[in-house]
Design an enzyme around this catalytic site. Structure first.
Site, short mmCIF file in Angstrom:
data_model
loop_
_atom_site.label_atom_id
_atom_site.label_comp_id
_atom_site.label_asym_id
_atom_site.label_seq_id
_atom_site.Cartn_x
_atom_site.Cartn_y
_atom_site.Cartn_z
N HIS B 331 -21.59 -55.06 -68.01
CA HIS B 331 -20.28 -54.71 -67.69
C HIS B 331 -19.33 -54.69 -68.78
O HIS B 331 -18.20 -54.27 -69.10
CB HIS B 331 -19.41 -55.90 -66.58
CG HIS B 331 -19.77 -55.29 -65.35
ND1 HIS B 331 -20.85 -55.75 -64.50
CD2 HIS B 331 -18.96 -54.73 -64.30
CE1 HIS B 331 -20.85 -55.29 -63.57
NE2 HIS B 331 -19.79 -54.88 -63.32
N GLY B 332 -19.96 -55.36 -70.12
CA GLY B 332 -19.22 -55.37 -71.08
C GLY B 332 -20.00 -56.12 -72.38
O GLY B 332 -20.65 -56.94 -71.87
#
Lengths: 379, 478
Positions: B331-332
């Site tokens: 997600h990051g």
């Protein structure tokens, strides 16, 4: 069923296509009055711009700026927001009795800038030792009529800033004129001191500020009954309206002073005028006063009062200054936002009175005052 | 290019639809390979769609396509010659290059920053701009090569069709992660009927409405509250967390709806990505409903290959730890995302062990309450991009700055109606009622009613798009 599906699909695609073609083919609108800004021009194609992504960004901006009925679409969204029970639109509070208020919260203001601006005022006071220096911050409409704000709506602590300014400037011999008490009282008595759709005070508000200023500056003000105050517009929708864009929203009345004395006005070196009635045909009718904001406005009157006034100001001063024309021989208004810095030479002319007039939250946020000490060679 | 922009709505979309429809659906077969003009056109438009925002990174995407196309061919030809070792080597090589590209472009600066923070190496950051959608298209391409190796899908010899699968603009930049196996057949034969198109348009309208009318509104409240996290009361902090909870759901599921709708308009049927996640009654249930295609991907290609739950509880927990660390980091590139993944790992393990018996006996209402509370808190970890902000926000959530202030009441009065609408819209209630009602209507009446609803959504969304030109999709970061 198939027919209905086809009809619907084709209609939607056609509507989108037509909108797209209209945006690209129609003559672009240059200026948006409601937003007070120039709209994006048709972007120039170049492979370089495409590779950098600039062309794509420009096209995106062009399309949203030039979409047909742009203001109508925006107004529609504003309606939707109101249906959803929103109490503010685009940072404007929808207050009671059809008042709009600019939303200013403590997060908008930094303490360091406020202190720097107060320092600028103190430096000015010290440099103008031979003059009477007055600081008259205009209270904001929301602070005078908090009961008209939406319930629980946060608003910055204007009182705190007033008290801090007062305490700070007292040491430097700068007289601060505090309008909050009289304005609150007058407003409670039912007087309208501010426009509903614009952030400025109206001519009545300016009149009471003039009375307070006269009392401090030691001249007697002309009473309200002796002024010829006339309504020149009932169709004013100001800057706050431009953000809300509600077609069913309120209108404001613009009142101005008639029978003003003959004066000579120069704005940034060109001839100007106190009342520019042509501006009543524009969206921003507040510009009827002096035609708007300029770096330097010089007014020479025939008052023969034996004194002159130097004014550092924001736009709140524009409807306030007409009251002063019989009290000063010369009035020079400096708007630091547009001035080139040449105002420093004016200090040598030793004006009798100096007034610093800003709306308080403007003063807190102003980014030009802090350059004053530097320009005067005081670090 | 984002879907909720005028250039997409009034330019790209109608143009692509028009030309796509004009082009013949008939295919030409040359040397056993079937060529379709429509596929070629969709590929061109998808590349244009991508290049619009990322002109330079188009080269990266083209290399990724070639890499996986050739990877698939190599795996296949090695298997044809019964050289299992060769196939494995080809697969490993493709995997490593894919993951290195993803790692380099997405995680290098994160890695450098971490080294800098634990040592005084002071390495300069590379300041690499994240190529849009790289996490999505890398995972899609990987699903293809792995499935070829496993023999689950046939090798794709037509480069155009393969490239179209990887770049297909509806799902290119924010999912759903369409596995090759799910669309393999559709690359050649799709349902290009008017009915499918119209249903796609309805779905697109709903997605656009979620994004433009709900997510952006909720986002504004969240931003306003998050900006003051050092001084807000517990009430405001929870209102902010709930606003973000709504924002991310309507943003992301709206995007998935638009992707699925657009897919339909070009004949594709994509798998669903959301199933009313906030109706979950446990975290296990939540992850069966949220971003389903990502969970499926990790299950298929990481969890099960690692042994899943078949090798005993201890091994299962290790497997879960790996999967959830990866899910977080996917997600990051940030520690908060890893923490967010581990948070769910811990909850899932708890639900499989200690809470298992308790949850079965708990009344439904409490289970839903528990799940929602954990979900909302999870989003706080997700949204806070550094630990200082996270700490600050958590302290506020538990009342470090007092329990409520007038501003909290203002937020409620300002957003109350919207919150109610969003709460209802995130359940299956509206869809259920609509289905029930439409079932009673004649087919034409049902189309007309849906058409009216879709038009209303499109018009209102259009006005919202015009009203705020600043409109980035949250999921662009991934």
């Amino acid at each position: 069923m198939k027919k209905t599906e086809a009809l619907f699909s084709v209609s939607v695609m056609a509507a989108l296509t037509v909108t797209g073609l209209l945006i690209l083919l129609k003559t672009p609108r240059a200026y948006s009055e409601n937003e007070n800004r120039y709209l994006a021009k048709r972007p120039q194609f170049s492979w370089e711009a495409v590779a950098e992504g600039d062309f794509q960004e420009d096209i995106t901006e062009y399309m949203s700026d030039q979409v047909p009925l742009r203001d109508t679409w925006t107004a529609m969204q504003s309606k939707v927001q109101q249906w959803l029970g929103k109490k503010e639109i685009a940072e404007v509070y929808l207050g009671k009795d059809d008042y709009y208020f600019e939303k200013i919260t403590d997060t908008h203001l930094t303490r360091s800038r406020f202190v720097a601006n107060l320092q600028a005022v103190s430096v000015l006071t010290e440099q103008l030792a031979g003059s009477n220096v007055y600081f008259m911050p205009a209270p904001a409409a929301a602070a005078i009529m908090p009961e008209r704000l939406p319930r629980y709506a946060p608003y910055y602590a204007e009182d705190v800033r007033f008290e801090q300014a007062k305490a700070y400037l007292a040491e430097f011999g700068c007289t601060m004129i505090d309008l909050r008490g009289s304005f609150t009282m007058l407003s409670d008595q039912g007087e309208q001191l501010y426009y509903r759709t614009d952030h400025h005070w109206n001519t009545n508000g300016a009149l009471h500020a003039y009375e307070a200023f006269a009392a401090q500056a030691g001249f007697s003000s002309i009473p309200k009954a002796q002024w010829n105050i006339q309504t020149v517009s009932e169709t004013f929708r100001g800057t706050l309206d431009s953000k809300v864009l509600d077609a069913d929203g309120p209108f404001d009345t613009v009142e101005v002073l008639f029978d003003l004395p003959e004066v000579t006005v120069t704005v940034d070196g060109r001839p100007g005028m106190v009342m520019d009635y042509a501006k009543l045909y524009d969206k921003d009718q507040y510009r009827v006063f002096f035609g708007g904001n300029y770096g330097r406005v010089e007014i020479t009157t025939q008052a023969d009062a034996g004194k002159s006034l130097l004014l550092f100001k924001d736009s709140y001063a524009n409807c306030f200054v007409p009251f002063l024309l019989t009290h000063y021989d010369k009035i020079i208004m400096i708007d630091l936002r547009y001035d080139d810095g040449s105002w420093t030479e004016l200090l040598a002319t030793a004006p009798e009175d100096v007034l610093i007039l800003y709306e308080m939250s403007n003063f807190c946020q102003d980014g030009n005052l802090s350059a004053v000490p530097g320009l005067l060679g005081v670090s | 290019m984002v879907f909720s922009s005028l250039i997409f709505l009034c330019g790209f979309l109608p143009f692509t639809v028009l030309i796509y429809r004009i082009l013949p659906s008939k295919t030409i077969t040359i040397r056993n390979t079937v060529f379709s003009a429509r596929n070629f056109f969709l590929l061109l438009m998808s590349l244009l769609f991508y290049a619009w925002g990322e002109p330079v990174y188009i080269l990266l995407m083209l290399s990724s396509i070639l890499l996986n196309y050739i990877g698939g061919l190599l795996v296949h030809s090695a298997q044809e010659k019964k050289r299992q070792g060769g196939a494995k080597a080809a697969l490993l090589f493709t995997l490593i290059v894919n993951l290195s590209l993803l790692g380099f472009f997405k995680y290098t600066d994160f890695f450098i920053r971490t080294i800098n923070s634990v040592s005084d190496a002071g390495i300069a950051l590379l300041k690499i701009a994240l190529p849009i959608g790289i996490s999505f298209y890398t995972f899609q391409a990987l699903s293809y090569v792995i499935d070829v190796y496993r023999g689950d899908v046939k090798v794709q010899k037509n480069l155009i069709d393969f490239a179209m699968y990887v770049t297909l603009f509806p799902q290119l930049i924010a999912g759903p992660i369409v596995r090759y196996a799910d669309v393999e057949a559709q690359l050649q034969k799709r349902d290009d009927s008017m009915h499918q198109f119209c249903m796609g348009l309805f779905r697109f309208g709903i997605g656009l409405g979620k994004k433009a009318l709900l997510a952006n509104q909720a986002g504004r409240l969240w931003e306003a509250i998050a900006a003051q996290s050092e001084s807000i009361s517990a009430a405001s902090a929870w209102i902010g967390a709930i606003a973000f909870t709504f924002q991310i759901y309507f943003d992301f599921s709206g995007y998935s709806d638009m992707a699925i709708g657009l897919g339909k308009m070009f004949g594709f049927t994509f798998v669903e990505n959301f199933r009313y996640p906030y109706q979950a009654d446990s975290i296990t249930d939540f992850w069966r409903r949220w971003h389903i295609t990502l969970s499926t991907w990790f299950r298929e290609y990481v969890y099960i290959p690692l042994g899943g739950n078949r090798k005993g509880m201890a091994r299962q927990i290790v497997n879960l730890l790996i999967v959830w660390s990866l899910t977080g980091l996917w997600h990051g590139a940030g520690w908060n995302f890893l923490l967010w993944g581990l948070y769910f790992f811990a909850l899932l393990v708890l639900e499989k062990t200690l809470l298992r018996k308790i949850l079965t006996k708990t009344p439904a209402l409490i289970k839903h309450g528990y799940a929602l509370l954990m979900i909302v808190f999870g989003w706080v970890i997700f949204a806070a991009e550094d630990f200082t902000i996270l700490q600050q926000y958590c302290r506020a959530l538990f009342g470090a700055n007092g329990f409520y202030e007038a501003t909290a009441l203002y937020h409620l009065s300002n957003y109350g109606i919207l919150f109610v609408i969003m709460a209802i819209a995130s359940t299956e209630l509206p869809a259920k009622l609509a289905r029930k009602f439409l079932a009673k209507c004649s087919d034409s009446a049902a189309v007309v009613l849906q058409g009216i609803w879709c038009t209303a959504l499109l018009v209102l969304s259009f006005s919202a798009v015009v009203a705020d030109s600043y409109n980035p999709f949250l999921y662009f970061r991934f």
